[in-house]
Design a protein around this motif. Structure first.
Motif, PDB file in Angstrom:
ATOM      1  N   SER A   1      33.230  27.687  45.790  1.00  0.00           N
ATOM      2  CA  SER A   1      32.104  28.503  45.302  1.00  0.00           C
ATOM      3  C   SER A   1      31.700  29.626  46.249  1.00  0.00           C
ATOM      4  O   SER A   1      30.570  30.090  46.207  1.00  0.00           O
TER       5      SER A   1
ATOM      6  N   ARG B   1      33.368  32.597  46.329  1.00  0.00           N
ATOM      7  CA  ARG B   1      33.644  33.879  45.662  1.00  0.00           C
ATOM      8  C   ARG B   1      34.056  33.614  44.215  1.00  0.00           C
ATOM      9  O   ARG B   1      34.170  32.457  43.796  1.00  0.00           O
ATOM     10  N   GLY B   2      34.228  34.701  43.459  1.00  0.00           N
ATOM     11  CA  GLY B   2      34.751  34.594  42.097  1.00  0.00           C
ATOM     12  C   GLY B   2      33.875  33.763  41.179  1.00  0.00           C
ATOM     13  O   GLY B   2      32.639  33.807  41.222  1.00  0.00           O
TER      14      GLY B   2
ATOM     15  N   ALA C   1      33.955  25.320  50.064  1.00  0.00           N
ATOM     16  CA  ALA C   1      35.293  25.941  50.048  1.00  0.00           C
ATOM     17  C   ALA C   1      35.937  25.583  51.380  1.00  0.00           C
ATOM     18  O   ALA C   1      35.355  24.830  52.169  1.00  0.00           O
TER      19      ALA C   1
ATOM     20  N   THR D   1      36.805  27.839  53.840  1.00  0.00           N
ATOM     21  CA  THR D   1      36.472  28.750  54.940  1.00  0.00           C
ATOM     22  C   THR D   1      35.007  28.569  55.336  1.00  0.00           C
ATOM     23  O   THR D   1      34.096  29.006  54.610  1.00  0.00           O
TER      24      THR D   1
ATOM     25  N   ILE E   1      36.792  23.445  35.538  1.00  0.00           N
ATOM     26  CA  ILE E   1      37.185  24.803  35.166  1.00  0.00           C
ATOM     27  C   ILE E   1      38.705  24.814  35.007  1.00  0.00           C
ATOM     28  O   ILE E   1      39.453  24.777  35.985  1.00  0.00           O
TER      29      ILE E   1
ATOM     30  N   PRO F   1      38.696  29.466  30.599  1.00  0.00           N
ATOM     31  CA  PRO F   1      38.568  30.918  30.462  1.00  0.00           C
ATOM     32  C   PRO F   1      39.936  31.584  30.334  1.00  0.00           C
ATOM     33  O   PRO F   1      40.945  31.089  30.842  1.00  0.00           O
ATOM     34  N   GLY F   2      39.937  32.751  29.674  1.00  0.00           N
ATOM     35  CA  GLY F   2      41.075  33.668  29.764  1.00  0.00           C
ATOM     36  C   GLY F   2      40.917  34.475  31.048  1.00  0.00           C
ATOM     37  O   GLY F   2      40.270  34.028  32.004  1.00  0.00           O
ATOM     38  N   SER F   3      41.450  35.692  31.072  1.00  0.00           N
ATOM     39  CA  SER F   3      41.442  36.478  32.318  1.00  0.00           C
ATOM     40  C   SER F   3      40.028  36.883  32.721  1.00  0.00           C
ATOM     41  O   SER F   3      39.257  37.375  31.908  1.00  0.00           O
ATOM     42  N   VAL F   4      39.715  36.642  33.993  1.00  0.00           N
ATOM     43  CA  VAL F   4      38.391  36.940  34.552  1.00  0.00           C
ATOM     44  C   VAL F   4      38.582  37.893  35.730  1.00  0.00           C
ATOM     45  O   VAL F   4      39.519  37.731  36.512  1.00  0.00           O
TER      46      VAL F   4
ATOM     47  N   THR G   1      38.329  38.581  39.047  1.00  0.00           N
ATOM     48  CA  THR G   1      38.099  38.000  40.375  1.00  0.00           C
ATOM     49  C   THR G   1      39.282  38.410  41.244  1.00  0.00           C
ATOM     50  O   THR G   1      40.202  39.077  40.779  1.00  0.00           O
TER      51      THR G   1
ATOM     52  N   PHE H   1      41.532  36.433  42.146  1.00  0.00           N
ATOM     53  CA  PHE H   1      42.596  35.460  41.864  1.00  0.00           C
ATOM     54  C   PHE H   1      43.920  36.201  41.658  1.00  0.00           C
ATOM     55  O   PHE H   1      43.938  37.309  41.139  1.00  0.00           O
TER      56      PHE H   1
END
Ligand SMILES: NC(=O)c1ccc[n+]([C@@H]2O[C@H](COP(=O)([O-])OP(=O)(O)OC[C@H]3O[C@@H](n4cnc5c(N)ncnc54)[C@H](OP(=O)(O)O)[C@@H]3O)[C@@H](O)[C@H]2O)c1
Length: 241
Positions: A17, A19-20, A40, A42, A144, A189-192, A194, A196
């Protein structure tokens, strides 16, 4: 947790959580006054984002580092979150990773990284969360997934395998847990837009991470008798192939 849209007193963990999509989900929950654990791999990002979220609503925010590929780190994340907030109500399994190449070019290492993150991480975190959710009288696990969990594409050997697997795993979890008042849902989801897949360009036809966050918040507003178990969230007007 049900009905009103305000999430004060609701303790949530969102994996991946910083980013994105995960950041958008954690922010939406914090805006609605939920207590939120950001997580996450990092540590610097985890601390920074937890600080930013604390200013968004009246709930508490904490940061706990975790690489979801490791079962013992997942257990520590979930136990620490429940300890910090005194309960656990919502786990969003969002952390995910993709590497795209034809099967003969996909390394064993990259195969393992996708399966361990996108499938293993969900298993480890959910397994650790169930006792806490049960102790609190129920809750919600939201995974997700992706439309790549229903539609294969060339270069998707590892990613498709992980997300198709997640579809089956989520439904089995739902059947295992529904009679304990733990609802389990999959958002695909389809393309988001971010970072990624190493993407830097923003495309205006793609979904925004906040669209996925909205689906999470909407789910949590359903009354206890209702379980939307799968949401397919598509860009309305994708580029024509
Ligand atoms: N973007 C899309 O088009 C799209 C479409 C459908 C579904 N999805 C799914 O949505 C989820 C989020 O994707 P995104 O696009 O938001 O990705 P992203 O921008 O790359 O963000 C991924 C997040 O997960 C963390 N993360 C990565 N590997 C991790 C691990 N092993 N353990 C813990 N945290 C980890 C990252 O932080 P660190 O690197 O610091 O750990 C980061 O916070 C994924 O499950 C993805 O498959 C994405």
């Amino acid at each position: 947790m049900s009905g009103t849209g305000n999430l004060a007193g609701t303790a949530c963990v969102v994996t991946g959580s910083t980013r994105g999509i995960g950041l958008a989900i954690a922010s939406a929950l914090a805006h609605r006054d939920a207590d939120v654990v950001v997580s996450a791999r990092t540590d610097g990002d985890v601390r920074r984002v937890a600080g930013e979220l604390a200013a968004l609503g009246s709930g508490r925010a904490a940061g706990i580092g975790c690489d979801v590929r490791h079962p013992e780190e997942c257990r520590r994340l979930i136990d620490s979150a429940a300890d910090r907030f005194g309960r656990l109500d919502v786990l969003v399994n969002n952390a995910g990773w993709g590497r795209f190449a034809p099967i003969d070019e996909l390394s064993v290492e990259h195969w393992r990284e996708q399966i361990d993150t996108n499938l293993g991480g969900v298993f480890y975190c959910s397994r650790a969360a169930v006792p806490h959710l049960t102790a609190g009288g129920g809750g919600w696990i939201i995974n997700i997934g992706s439309l790549a969990g229903r539609h294969a594409f060339a270069g998707g050997t590892g990613y498709n395998a992980s997300k198709f697997g997640l579809l089956g795993m989520t439904e089995a979890m739902m059947l295992d847990l529904r009679h304990r008042d733990i609802r389990v849902s999959l958002i695909m989801p389809g393309s988001v837009n971010t970072g990624f897949r190493g993407q830097s360009a923003v495309h205006d036809w793609k979904l925004d991470p906040r669209d996925v966050a909205r689906a999470v918040v909407d789910l949590l507003a359903y009354p206890g008798r209702a379980l939307p178990s799968r949401i397919e969230l598509r860009p309305s007007r994708p580029t024509r192939r």
